[in-house]
Design a protein around this motif. Structure first.
Motif, PDB file in Angstrom:
ATOM      1  N   PRO A 138       2.287  -6.542  -3.877  1.00 26.02           N
ATOM      2  CA  PRO A 138       3.414  -7.160  -4.584  1.00 26.02           C
ATOM      3  C   PRO A 138       4.774  -6.771  -4.032  1.00 26.02           C
ATOM      4  O   PRO A 138       5.764  -7.443  -4.320  1.00 26.02           O
ATOM      5  CB  PRO A 138       3.234  -6.654  -6.020  1.00 26.02           C
ATOM      6  CG  PRO A 138       2.506  -5.362  -5.883  1.00 26.02           C
ATOM      7  CD  PRO A 138       1.601  -5.518  -4.688  1.00 26.02           C
ATOM      8  N   THR A 139       4.857  -5.676  -3.269  1.00 23.41           N
ATOM      9  CA  THR A 139       6.132  -5.221  -2.718  1.00 23.41           C
ATOM     10  C   THR A 139       5.935  -4.752  -1.283  1.00 23.41           C
ATOM     11  O   THR A 139       4.814  -4.410  -0.872  1.00 23.41           O
ATOM     12  CB  THR A 139       6.723  -4.050  -3.533  1.00 23.41           C
ATOM     13  OG1 THR A 139       5.875  -2.895  -3.375  1.00 23.41           O
ATOM     14  CG2 THR A 139       6.851  -4.398  -5.012  1.00 23.41           C
ATOM     15  N   VAL A 163       3.635  -9.942  -0.347  1.00 20.51           N
ATOM     16  CA  VAL A 163       3.770  -9.326   0.976  1.00 20.51           C
ATOM     17  C   VAL A 163       2.399  -9.331   1.647  1.00 20.51           C
ATOM     18  O   VAL A 163       1.378  -9.084   0.983  1.00 20.51           O
ATOM     19  CB  VAL A 163       4.306  -7.892   0.867  1.00 20.51           C
ATOM     20  CG1 VAL A 163       4.497  -7.272   2.245  1.00 20.51           C
ATOM     21  CG2 VAL A 163       5.615  -7.858   0.081  1.00 20.51           C
ATOM     22  N   ALA A 164       2.370  -9.632   2.944  1.00 19.36           N
ATOM     23  CA  ALA A 164       1.110  -9.626   3.699  1.00 19.36           C
ATOM     24  C   ALA A 164       1.347  -8.991   5.066  1.00 19.36           C
ATOM     25  O   ALA A 164       2.212  -9.436   5.811  1.00 19.36           O
ATOM     26  CB  ALA A 164       0.583 -11.053   3.869  1.00 19.36           C
ATOM     27  N   ILE A 178      -1.690 -17.780   2.949  1.00 18.10           N
ATOM     28  CA  ILE A 178      -1.826 -16.651   2.028  1.00 18.10           C
ATOM     29  C   ILE A 178      -0.780 -16.742   0.931  1.00 18.10           C
ATOM     30  O   ILE A 178      -1.080 -16.656  -0.269  1.00 18.10           O
ATOM     31  CB  ILE A 178      -1.691 -15.308   2.788  1.00 18.10           C
ATOM     32  CG1 ILE A 178      -2.921 -15.041   3.656  1.00 18.10           C
ATOM     33  CG2 ILE A 178      -1.448 -14.144   1.812  1.00 18.10           C
ATOM     34  CD1 ILE A 178      -4.189 -14.712   2.901  1.00 18.10           C
ATOM     35  N   HIS A 179       0.477 -16.937   1.303  1.00 20.87           N
ATOM     36  CA  HIS A 179       1.552 -16.978   0.311  1.00 20.87           C
ATOM     37  C   HIS A 179       1.494 -18.249  -0.547  1.00 20.87           C
ATOM     38  O   HIS A 179       1.820 -18.216  -1.731  1.00 20.87           O
ATOM     39  CB  HIS A 179       2.910 -16.855   0.996  1.00 20.87           C
ATOM     40  CG  HIS A 179       3.136 -15.527   1.632  1.00 20.87           C
ATOM     41  ND1 HIS A 179       2.940 -14.327   0.963  1.00 20.87           N
ATOM     42  CD2 HIS A 179       3.545 -15.191   2.888  1.00 20.87           C
ATOM     43  CE1 HIS A 179       3.221 -13.324   1.785  1.00 20.87           C
ATOM     44  NE2 HIS A 179       3.576 -13.813   2.943  1.00 20.87           N
ATOM     45  N   ASN A 202       0.684  -9.050  16.310  1.00 23.04           N
ATOM     46  CA  ASN A 202       0.492  -8.779  14.888  1.00 23.04           C
ATOM     47  C   ASN A 202       1.718  -9.180  14.080  1.00 23.04           C
ATOM     48  O   ASN A 202       2.798  -9.378  14.642  1.00 23.04           O
ATOM     49  CB  ASN A 202       0.150  -7.316  14.669  1.00 23.04           C
ATOM     50  CG  ASN A 202      -1.194  -6.906  15.275  1.00 23.04           C
ATOM     51  OD1 ASN A 202      -1.523  -5.735  15.312  1.00 23.04           O
ATOM     52  ND2 ASN A 202      -1.977  -7.864  15.766  1.00 23.04           N
ATOM     53  N   HIS A 203       1.562  -9.297  12.760  1.00 17.41           N
ATOM     54  CA  HIS A 203       2.647  -9.880  11.973  1.00 17.41           C
ATOM     55  C   HIS A 203       2.665  -9.386  10.529  1.00 17.41           C
ATOM     56  O   HIS A 203       1.627  -9.164   9.925  1.00 17.41           O
ATOM     57  CB  HIS A 203       2.572 -11.408  11.990  1.00 17.41           C
ATOM     58  CG  HIS A 203       1.257 -11.976  12.445  1.00 17.41           C
ATOM     59  ND1 HIS A 203       0.212 -12.252  11.592  1.00 17.41           N
ATOM     60  CD2 HIS A 203       0.831 -12.299  13.693  1.00 17.41           C
ATOM     61  CE1 HIS A 203      -0.806 -12.745  12.271  1.00 17.41           C
ATOM     62  NE2 HIS A 203      -0.472 -12.771  13.551  1.00 17.41           N
ATOM     63  N   PHE A 204       3.893  -9.216  10.026  1.00 17.15           N
ATOM     64  CA  PHE A 204       4.142  -8.866   8.628  1.00 17.15           C
ATOM     65  C   PHE A 204       4.972  -9.991   8.015  1.00 17.15           C
ATOM     66  O   PHE A 204       5.827 -10.589   8.682  1.00 17.15           O
ATOM     67  CB  PHE A 204       4.967  -7.571   8.506  1.00 17.15           C
ATOM     68  CG  PHE A 204       4.317  -6.327   9.032  1.00 17.15           C
ATOM     69  CD1 PHE A 204       2.998  -6.288   9.428  1.00 17.15           C
ATOM     70  CD2 PHE A 204       5.064  -5.151   9.122  1.00 17.15           C
ATOM     71  CE1 PHE A 204       2.416  -5.122   9.911  1.00 17.15           C
ATOM     72  CE2 PHE A 204       4.506  -3.978   9.591  1.00 17.15           C
ATOM     73  CZ  PHE A 204       3.180  -3.963   9.991  1.00 17.15           C
TER      74      PHE A 204
END
Length: 266
Positions: free
Chosen positions: A194-195, A119-120, A110-111, A53-55
Motif C-alpha cells: 500500500p505504500t 506500489v509494485a 497490476i494497478h 527491472n522496474h518499480f
C-alpha cells in the motif's frame, strides 16, 4: 533484454487527455523522492539487473496514473525528476522518455486490476530469483526473517516469456489473489504494497530471507522449518508493527542517501 514501448499497441490506443491534471503537488513529489531513494538503495544492494527491472506507484490523488522508471536507465542513475507518470493506456503524461515495454504491461495491469496494490516492485534480485527456479515452495519458513512473509506469498507457475502485451500483464495480475509477494517461476519476484515504504521493506527483507535460506541449503544439511503454530505467531508479531517499521526503514535509507547521494531528490 529490455524492450521499448514505442511500437506496441499501447501507444496507438492512447486517448487524448483534454485537461492535464495537476502533477506538482507535495504528495506526488514526496512519492517520487521515495521511489528514487528505493531505486538508489536497490542498486547499492545488487537488487537490480541492468536496465530491466522496474518499480511503480499509483499517483497520489490519481488512481488512473502511475509513476514508473524510464526505459534505458540503471537504478543508480535515477532521480525524482527522471521518473515518468503514465496512464494505463501507455501515454506518458509527465516526464521525458517512455517506460520499458514489460514494465508498462505488468505494472499497468497490476494497478488497474488490483486497487490495493498502490506500489509494485519487480526485480530479478539473485537469491529470491534463485528460489523461484527451484521445485516446491520457494520459502521453507526456516529462518525468522522469512516468517515476515508467512502466508503472504504465491507462485506464478506459468512462465510465458516476456510480458509484451496486455494479456500477459492481466494473466500475471490474475495470479496474485490476496498475496503480497509473487514468486514468478523462472523469472523473478513481484512485491505489492500500500505504500512505498512497505514495498521497500518487504523487498529488502525478502532478499535477505532468500539469501540465508540459499546459504543454509548450500551446506547440504537438513534445513528444518519452524513449527507452523510458532511461524504463524511470529508472523503476526512482525506484521503488527510493519507499517511503522517500514516507514522508519525508508527514512533511514533516505538519511544515508541525503549524506552520500543527495542528487536522488532532484
Amino acid at each position: 533484454m529490455a524492450h521499448t514501448l514505442n511500437d506496441h499497441a499501447a501507444q496507438a490506443q492512447a486517448p487524448v487527455r483534454p485537461n492535464r491534471p495537476d502533477l506538482s503537488t507535495d504528495a506526488i513529489r514526496a512519492t517520487k523522492e521515495d521511489l528514487a531513494a528505493c531505486f538508489r538503495m536497490a542498486a547499492r544492494n545488487g537488487f537490480e539487473e541492468g536496465i530491466c527491472n522496474h518499480f511503480s506507484a499509483v499517483v497520489p490523488g490519481h488512481d488512473d496514473l502511475f509513476i514508473v522508471n524510464p526505459y534505458g536507465h540503471a537504478f543508480r542513475e535515477l532521480t525524482a525528476s527522471k521518473l515518468l507518470i503514465c496512464d494505463f493506456n501507455g501515454t506518458v503524461i509527465d516526464g521525458v522518455g517512455e517506460p520499458e515495454a514489460t514494465a508498462f504491461y505488468i505494472h499497468a495491469e497490476i494497478h488497474r486490476r488490483l486497487p490495493r496494490a498502490k506500489v509494485a516492485f519487480h526485480t530479478h534480485m539473485p537469491y529470491a530469483t534463485a528460489l523461484s527456479m527451484t521445485d516446491g515452495p520457494p520459502l521453507i519458513w526456516a529462518g525468522q526473517t522469512a516468517l515476515k512473509f508467512y502466508g503472504r506469498t504465491v507462485v506464478d507457475e506459468n512462465y510465458n516469456g516476456l510480458a509484451l502485451d496486455y494479456r500477459e500483464g492481466a494473466r500475471i495480475a490474475g495470479t496474485v489473489g490476496d498475496a503480497d509477494i509473487v514468486f514468478m517461476k523462472h523469472h523473478g519476484v513481484l512485491v505489492l504494497a500500500p505504500t512505498v515504504a512497505e514495498a521497500w521493506d518487504d523487498l529488502y527483507y525478502l532478499e535477505r530471507a532468500a539469501e540465508v535460506q540459499v546459504l543454509a541449503m548450500s551446506t547440504g544439511r537438513t534445513v528444518s522449518p519452524v513449527d507452523p503454530a510458532i511461524a504463524e505467531a511470529a508472523y503476526r508479531q512482525m506484521r503488527e508493527g510493519d507499517p511503522a517499521s517500514a516507514k522508519a526503514h525508508l527514512a533511514a535509507i533516505r538519511r544515508q542517501l541525503d549524506a552520500e547521494e543527495p542528487q536522488y531528490r532532484h
